[in-house]
Design a protein around this motif. Structure first.
Motif, PDB file in Angstrom:
ATOM      1  N   HIS A 292       2.169 -39.791   8.717  1.00 49.10           N
ATOM      2  CA  HIS A 292       1.607 -38.466   8.450  1.00 49.10           C
ATOM      3  C   HIS A 292       2.674 -37.419   8.138  1.00 49.10           C
ATOM      4  O   HIS A 292       2.647 -36.772   7.080  1.00 49.10           O
ATOM      5  CB  HIS A 292       0.748 -38.032   9.632  1.00 49.10           C
ATOM      6  N   GLU A 293       3.632 -37.247   9.061  1.00 53.49           N
ATOM      7  CA  GLU A 293       4.605 -36.163   8.888  1.00 53.49           C
ATOM      8  C   GLU A 293       5.452 -36.362   7.635  1.00 53.49           C
ATOM      9  O   GLU A 293       5.677 -35.426   6.859  1.00 53.49           O
ATOM     10  CB  GLU A 293       5.533 -36.075  10.116  1.00 53.49           C
ATOM     11  N   GLY A 294       5.923 -37.605   7.457  1.00 55.28           N
ATOM     12  CA  GLY A 294       6.759 -37.870   6.288  1.00 55.28           C
ATOM     13  C   GLY A 294       5.988 -37.675   4.994  1.00 55.28           C
ATOM     14  O   GLY A 294       6.519 -37.175   4.000  1.00 55.28           O
ATOM     15  N   SER A 295       4.714 -38.067   4.993  1.00 54.11           N
ATOM     16  CA  SER A 295       3.949 -37.940   3.758  1.00 54.11           C
ATOM     17  C   SER A 295       3.718 -36.469   3.421  1.00 54.11           C
ATOM     18  O   SER A 295       3.540 -36.109   2.262  1.00 54.11           O
ATOM     19  CB  SER A 295       2.626 -38.690   3.856  1.00 54.11           C
ATOM     20  N   MET A 296       3.737 -35.603   4.442  1.00 52.18           N
ATOM     21  CA  MET A 296       3.629 -34.172   4.148  1.00 52.18           C
ATOM     22  C   MET A 296       4.854 -33.701   3.382  1.00 52.18           C
ATOM     23  O   MET A 296       4.763 -32.839   2.508  1.00 52.18           O
ATOM     24  CB  MET A 296       3.489 -33.360   5.445  1.00 52.18           C
ATOM     25  N   LEU A 297       6.016 -34.303   3.691  1.00 48.77           N
ATOM     26  CA  LEU A 297       7.209 -33.955   2.924  1.00 48.77           C
ATOM     27  C   LEU A 297       7.066 -34.404   1.471  1.00 48.77           C
ATOM     28  O   LEU A 297       7.534 -33.741   0.548  1.00 48.77           O
ATOM     29  CB  LEU A 297       8.454 -34.618   3.528  1.00 48.77           C
ATOM     30  N   LEU A 298       6.415 -35.552   1.287  1.00 46.72           N
ATOM     31  CA  LEU A 298       6.167 -36.023  -0.072  1.00 46.72           C
ATOM     32  C   LEU A 298       5.238 -35.037  -0.800  1.00 46.72           C
ATOM     33  O   LEU A 298       5.443 -34.717  -1.973  1.00 46.72           O
ATOM     34  CB  LEU A 298       5.566 -37.430  -0.037  1.00 46.72           C
ATOM     35  N   TRP A 299       4.214 -34.553  -0.116  1.00 44.27           N
ATOM     36  CA  TRP A 299       3.343 -33.509  -0.662  1.00 44.27           C
ATOM     37  C   TRP A 299       4.193 -32.349  -1.151  1.00 44.27           C
ATOM     38  O   TRP A 299       4.043 -31.846  -2.270  1.00 44.27           O
ATOM     39  CB  TRP A 299       2.404 -32.986   0.435  1.00 44.27           C
ATOM     40  N   MET A 300       5.093 -31.879  -0.259  1.00 45.66           N
ATOM     41  CA  MET A 300       5.924 -30.724  -0.601  1.00 45.66           C
ATOM     42  C   MET A 300       6.775 -31.019  -1.823  1.00 45.66           C
ATOM     43  O   MET A 300       6.904 -30.164  -2.710  1.00 45.66           O
ATOM     44  CB  MET A 300       6.863 -30.365   0.558  1.00 45.66           C
ATOM     45  N   LEU A 301       7.327 -32.225  -1.868  1.00 45.06           N
ATOM     46  CA  LEU A 301       8.211 -32.565  -2.981  1.00 45.06           C
ATOM     47  C   LEU A 301       7.462 -32.493  -4.307  1.00 45.06           C
ATOM     48  O   LEU A 301       7.928 -31.878  -5.275  1.00 45.06           O
ATOM     49  CB  LEU A 301       8.794 -33.975  -2.761  1.00 45.06           C
ATOM     50  N   VAL A 302       6.289 -33.124  -4.339  1.00 46.42           N
ATOM     51  CA  VAL A 302       5.529 -33.123  -5.593  1.00 46.42           C
ATOM     52  C   VAL A 302       5.074 -31.702  -5.947  1.00 46.42           C
ATOM     53  O   VAL A 302       5.147 -31.286  -7.111  1.00 46.42           O
ATOM     54  CB  VAL A 302       4.312 -34.074  -5.497  1.00 46.42           C
ATOM     55  N   LEU A 303       4.633 -30.942  -4.929  1.00 46.44           N
ATOM     56  CA  LEU A 303       4.213 -29.560  -5.191  1.00 46.44           C
ATOM     57  C   LEU A 303       5.340 -28.750  -5.805  1.00 46.44           C
ATOM     58  O   LEU A 303       5.141 -28.006  -6.774  1.00 46.44           O
ATOM     59  CB  LEU A 303       3.749 -28.887  -3.886  1.00 46.44           C
ATOM     60  N   THR A 304       6.553 -28.896  -5.234  1.00 45.64           N
ATOM     61  CA  THR A 304       7.655 -28.075  -5.733  1.00 45.64           C
ATOM     62  C   THR A 304       8.175 -28.566  -7.083  1.00 45.64           C
ATOM     63  O   THR A 304       8.653 -27.754  -7.885  1.00 45.64           O
ATOM     64  CB  THR A 304       8.826 -28.026  -4.728  1.00 45.64           C
ATOM     65  N   ILE A 305       8.072 -29.855  -7.345  1.00 47.51           N
ATOM     66  CA  ILE A 305       8.473 -30.357  -8.663  1.00 47.51           C
ATOM     67  C   ILE A 305       7.525 -29.819  -9.731  1.00 47.51           C
ATOM     68  O   ILE A 305       7.957 -29.329 -10.778  1.00 47.51           O
ATOM     69  CB  ILE A 305       8.513 -31.901  -8.691  1.00 47.51           C
ATOM     70  N   PHE A 306       6.240 -29.887  -9.482  1.00 43.50           N
ATOM     71  CA  PHE A 306       5.290 -29.347 -10.450  1.00 43.50           C
ATOM     72  C   PHE A 306       5.452 -27.833 -10.581  1.00 43.50           C
ATOM     73  O   PHE A 306       5.268 -27.264 -11.659  1.00 43.50           O
ATOM     74  CB  PHE A 306       3.853 -29.709 -10.046  1.00 43.50           C
ATOM     75  N   ASN A 307       5.812 -27.201  -9.471  1.00 45.78           N
ATOM     76  CA  ASN A 307       6.069 -25.770  -9.478  1.00 45.78           C
ATOM     77  C   ASN A 307       7.201 -25.453 -10.458  1.00 45.78           C
ATOM     78  O   ASN A 307       7.118 -24.524 -11.271  1.00 45.78           O
ATOM     79  CB  ASN A 307       6.472 -25.336  -8.055  1.00 45.78           C
ATOM     80  N   TYR A 308       8.229 -26.262 -10.393  1.00 46.48           N
ATOM     81  CA  TYR A 308       9.376 -26.111 -11.275  1.00 46.48           C
ATOM     82  C   TYR A 308       8.957 -26.219 -12.733  1.00 46.48           C
ATOM     83  O   TYR A 308       9.393 -25.439 -13.583  1.00 46.48           O
ATOM     84  CB  TYR A 308      10.405 -27.186 -10.917  1.00 46.48           C
TER      85      TYR A 308
END
Lengths: 176, 631, 145
Positions: free
Chosen positions: B89-105
């Motif tokens: 769970h916790e690690g996958s939230m980091l994956l969420w953040m990564l994809v969100l910020t990449i698309f943000n970029y």
């Protein structure tokens, strides 16, 4: 598209939000199933007794006083963990507890009870597991409250914890 | 040290996200661009540092980190230490953040003088989403929590999850349904546009939608690949709530993808696109809620408590409430009264949209109905495969039929007389192929016949389009549609004509399935990196008594987690899979052996891969086009 | 976050998981050869019924696929009932009397599940209406042009 229809998605969304919120708030266990036997008579069965020479006959044992029924087995670790609470029901609260030994080796079960202490007034042997099926048991240990009329009033799936111990005592006290 | 760095970077990224959120309100356009650049890049950098700090902790087995302790072990192969980062769970939230910020970029990459207010609004929305998930991660699910004193070793991990397909499944999946956040943000920005602004918002949306949809497709496929190869009874889709949670955004994404084509060409269906972009991501978030809140259990859910669920629900409420009310109020002006006939390209896409939405609504209904029943009565029911087979499958049939004709129709309106001429070759081809197949195989089954007809209807249509050599035909579309045809072929074959043999076999005994003879040669004890196993050796002979292959199923025991798993042994060719599983037994009584004959299974995976390739081709040609328009 | 409750919850989950694996230690694999009925028709009936019954332990599988001992017991029970002459309806009622509607993978047709079964059909009808309405509106616009 009529303009009023455009607000429909948000209304559906609101509906589901309320349902989800309600389900989160109430005290429920998503993996535990409500028993279909609640407020119904105890299933009739006849089988060997683990502790006594004569047979275990359900019509004799149930319908006299309020008691607990506890499905257990020696190979089941949570059964071992909850056993202390089952003993407390019998010793401290002086509630009659009937055990049902599920798919087990009778010799091992007797040994197990000798080792851990025996809280049961009697133990029915359910070698095939058929009695458990008739009770709707799917995940031992399971504990039932049967009232003085032989009606099943409560079931808990899984080991008895401190919280459940308190709850069962409460229910028993209330029905007396 | 490194975990602290990761934690610090995560908190810092929150600051950048808040900065990005606030900037959009500033009226100073000169500063806005620089500030946005700082925020976007800072966000991405911080999340990257955080993510790789966690990965580093896993690789070096730093068991002072609670997350590593709970989900890893020194005996784990390196690849699975890495994939364990997102397998919880916790690690996958980091994956969420990564994809969100990449698309943000990448949203920020679109920024220029003319669209500054528009893109800033999109960035503001994306920032809101990022802040929401960041707060959730930092406050309730921080992967960098320490456990002191540091433990010597971890709690190991479920061996069923140590599989390459499962390792890559979450990243691909998340690029998919987290990626729909970009379309969501752009949709919100569009709805917030003032009347005088002329922004080609649909052109901005397209690359994000194609990318998300493409990766969601392959992400879902890998999940099914894993289920088929790992779980041991040849199934690959179970209509589990978590699977449905990924399927629903895919359905809406498909409708969205096709509607964007119409909007680009003809400016119709704009309100559809705006609504679908909102709903696709909203469903992703609702899916996250269902999986992580503890509201329902399934083999896929993370074991969590309802208090986290309330947080996610509150965030979902804000996000969904705002976006859907905004849609309700502002989408009016995007409803154009454009004419198109039922028999036209737009018409077929509209039909596809409606059917995809109906399937999505049905899957949603089936998924949450048990919850509804529980809320209103005290009963619990199951909604399993039989329900979806009776409801979803029939609705898909018209969708597939339309999918065949749609690409051939003209814009606006098609002459009804011309239609028959256009589709006649493919009808003929479909009938010929179907008749040929059934003459050869002689195994008649209504659902099977329907499935084969549908599959070859799509395949024939697309081959014909290929041969027509019409310029400007989207090759991405042809490849992707072809992939769907192959997928249907695989699904039909493996569902309808599967055969199974179960027997208790002693050493040197033989069993026959279809035209194969399978001999149980021997059984051995073997040792793996973190398991011991019983391995059977089966020789497979065809009717000419030549050996086709050796099948070696295993029963493994992983001492660290006290788990048993069965590893099926599979021989694949284009026509069928031979799938064998070893059960329990002993030398005297023999062993329980289960053999499956699964026709055409490989076409499911080939089909999914083809769809993925079609998506990639579409993506590249779309990016080419954007570059030419110098956006 | 490292509260006692938290640790106890995690330990409980681990214990339950281990207990469940003890359940599987016999490593039986779904339908076993000794369960299979002689009569092919009856066996097919048994398989079809089993595919519709949820395994109460590994809840994502039917009892036809599941390893669990309870699944095996139920498979055998179903076969016995078929041999005794019960029809499918009676067998389903026997099971739902004990385990509730939850055990059926195909949701039952009841008042409470009316919406579940009819809504998809209604969605489809609404969809057809939308297409026809749009078509009609388009024709009207064309006439006005």
């Amino acid at each position: 598209m009529k303009k009023q229809l455009l607000i429909l998605p948000s209304l559906f969304f609101l509906f589901f939000l309320i349902i989800f919120f309600y389900l989160l708030i109430i005290d429920r266990n998503p993996s535990e199933l409500p028993s279909t036997l609640l407020d119904k008579n105890v299933p009739k069965f006849e089988t060997e007794s683990l502790l006594k020479d004569e047979k275990f006959i359900s019509s004799k044992e149930f319908g006299n006083e309020i008691l607990l029924v506890n499905f257990f087995a020696t190979w089941c670790k949570p059964c071992r963990d909850e056993h202390i609470y089952i003993k407390r029901f019998s010793n401290e609260k002086e509630i009659k507890v009937i055990g049902i030994n599920y798919k087990d080796n009778p010799k091992k079960a007797i040994q197990w009870l000798k080792e851990l202490g025996n809280p049961y007034t009697d133990v029915a042997v359910d070698k095939s597991g058929r009695i458990a099926i008739d009770w709707g048991v799917y995940g031992i240990p399971e504990t039932f409250i049967v009232n003085s009329k032989g009606i099943i009033k409560y079931r808990h799936v899984g080991p008895v914890t401190k919280k459940i111990y308190k709850k069962i005592n409460l229910i028993i006290n209330e029905s007396e | 040290m490194v975990p602290s760095l990761g934690n610090f970077a995560l908190w810092l990224s929150l600051c950048f996200a808040i900065l990005q959120f606030i900037i959009s309100h500033k009226r100073i356009s000169h500063f806005r661009s620089k500030l946005n650049s700082v925020a976007v890049n800072g966000l991405l950098l911080c999340v990257l540092i955080s993510f790789f700090s966690l990965m580093y902790s896993y690789i070096v087995s730093d068991f002072s980190v609670m997350n590593v302790f709970q989900n890893s072990h020194t005996t784990k192969p390196l690849m699975y230490k890495v994939s364990a980062v997102w397998g919880n769970h916790e690690g996958s939230m980091l994956l969420w953040m990564l994809v969100l910020t990449i698309f943000n970029y990448f949203i920020f990459k679109l920024y220029n003088q003319t669209n500054s207010i528009f893109i800033s609004k999109a960035l503001e929305t994306q920032a809101f989403i990022i802040i929401g998930f960041l707060l959730f991660t930092l406050l309730t699910s921080n992967p960098f929590e320490r456990i002191l004193p540091a433990q010597p070793n971890g709690l190991g991990f479920n061996p069923i999850l140590q599989d390459p397909a499962l390792a890559i499944h979450p990243p691909l999946l998340y690029i998919g349904y987290v990626g729909f956040s970009a379309a969501f943000s752009l949709s919100i920005a569009t709805l917030s546009l003032r009347n005088n602004e002329k922004i080609p918002w649909y052109i901005y949306m397209k690359p994000f939608v194609i990318a998300s949809w493409t990766f969601l497709t392959i992400g879902i496929a890998f999940g099914s690949v894993w289920a088929y190869y790992e779980l041991g009874w040849g199934g690959w889709w179970f209509w589990d709530p978590v699977e449905n949670a990924s399927f629903m955004p895919w359905l809406l994404g498909t409708a969205l993808l096709h509607s964007l084509i119409i909007v680009e060409k003809k400016k119709s269906l704009q309100s559809w696109v705006l609504l679908l972009s909102i709903l696709a991501f909203l469903l992703s978030v609702v899916g996250t809620f269902l999986v992580r809140s503890g509201i329902l259990t399934s083999v896929h859910t993370f074991a969590l408590d309802p208090s986290r669920g309330i947080y996610i629900l509150a965030f979902t409420a804000l996000l969904g409430g705002y976006s859907l009310i905004l849609f309700g109020l502002k989408s009016k002006k995007y409803i154009k009264n454009n004419y198109f006939s039922f028999f036209s390209k737009e018409g077929s896409i509209l039909v596809n949209n409606i059917l995809m939405v109906i399937v999505c609504a049905t899957v949603f209904l089936g998924t949450i109905y048990p919850l509804l029943i529980e809320a209103f009565t005290n009963n619990k029911i199951s909604v399993g495969e039989p329900y979806y087979n009776s409801t979803v499958v029939p609705i898909m049939i018209p969708a597939i039929l339309v999918m065949g004709i749609g690409p051939m129709l003209s814009w606006g309106r098609e002459d009804k007389s011309k239609i028959f001429k256009k589709i006649f070759p493919s009808i003929l081809l479909t009938i010929i192929i179907t008749v040929f197949i059934f003459l050869f195989y002689q195994s008649y089954n209504l659902i099977g016949i329907v499935g084969i007809i549908l599959a070859f209807w799509i395949i024939s249509n697309n081959f014909i389009i290929l041969f027509q050599k019409i310029p400007n035909r989207s090759s991405g579309m042809i490849i992707a549609h072809l992939g769907i045809g192959l997928l249907i072929l695989g699904i039909t074959g493996s569902s309808v004509w599967q055969e199974e043999k179960i027997a208790r076999m002693k050493i040197n005994s033989e069993i026959k399935i279809k035209k194969y003879n399978i001999v149980f040669k021997e059984i051995n004890e073997i040792r793996g990196p973190n398991y011991v196993a019983l391995k059977g050796n089966f020789l497979v002979y065809d009717e000419k008594k030549t050996i086709i292959t050796k099948l070696k199923p295993e029963n493994r025991f992983y001492p660290i987690t006290n788990n048993f798993t069965t590893e099926a042994s599979i021989h694949t060719n284009l026509l069928r899979d031979l799938y064998i599983v070893l059960g329990e037994g002993n030398i005297n009584d023999g062993w329980v052996v289960r053999i499956y004959y699964n026709p055409l299974v490989i076409w499911i995976w080939i089909g999914a891969l083809t769809i993925f390739l079609g998506g990639i081709v579409s993506m590249t040609s779309n990016l080419e086009k954007l570059r030419r328009l110098s956006i | 976050m490292l509260t006692k409750d938290f640790i106890l919850t995690k330990i409980f989950i681990i214990i339950v998981t281990i207990c469940l694996t003890q359940f599987f230690s016999k490593n039986c694999f779904a339908v076993e050869p000794d369960e299979i009925l002689q009569d092919q028709k009856q066996e097919l009936r048994a398989r079809n019924i089993s595919k519709n019954i949820r395994c109460m332990i590994c809840q994502n599988q039917s009892i036809d696929e599941s390893n669990a001992p309870l699944a095996r017991d139920l498979r055998i029970l179903i076969r016995n009932k078929i041999k005794e002459g019960n029809n499918n309806e009676e067998i389903y009622i026997f099971l739902t009397d004990r385990y509730g509607d939850f055990i059926l993978l195909k949701p039952p047709f009841k008042l409470s599940t009316l919406a579940l079964w009819f809504l998809p059909f209604i969605f489809f009808i609404v969809g057809i209406f939308i297409v026809f309405w749009h078509n009609k509106k388009s024709k009207k616009i064309l006439k006005d042009i």
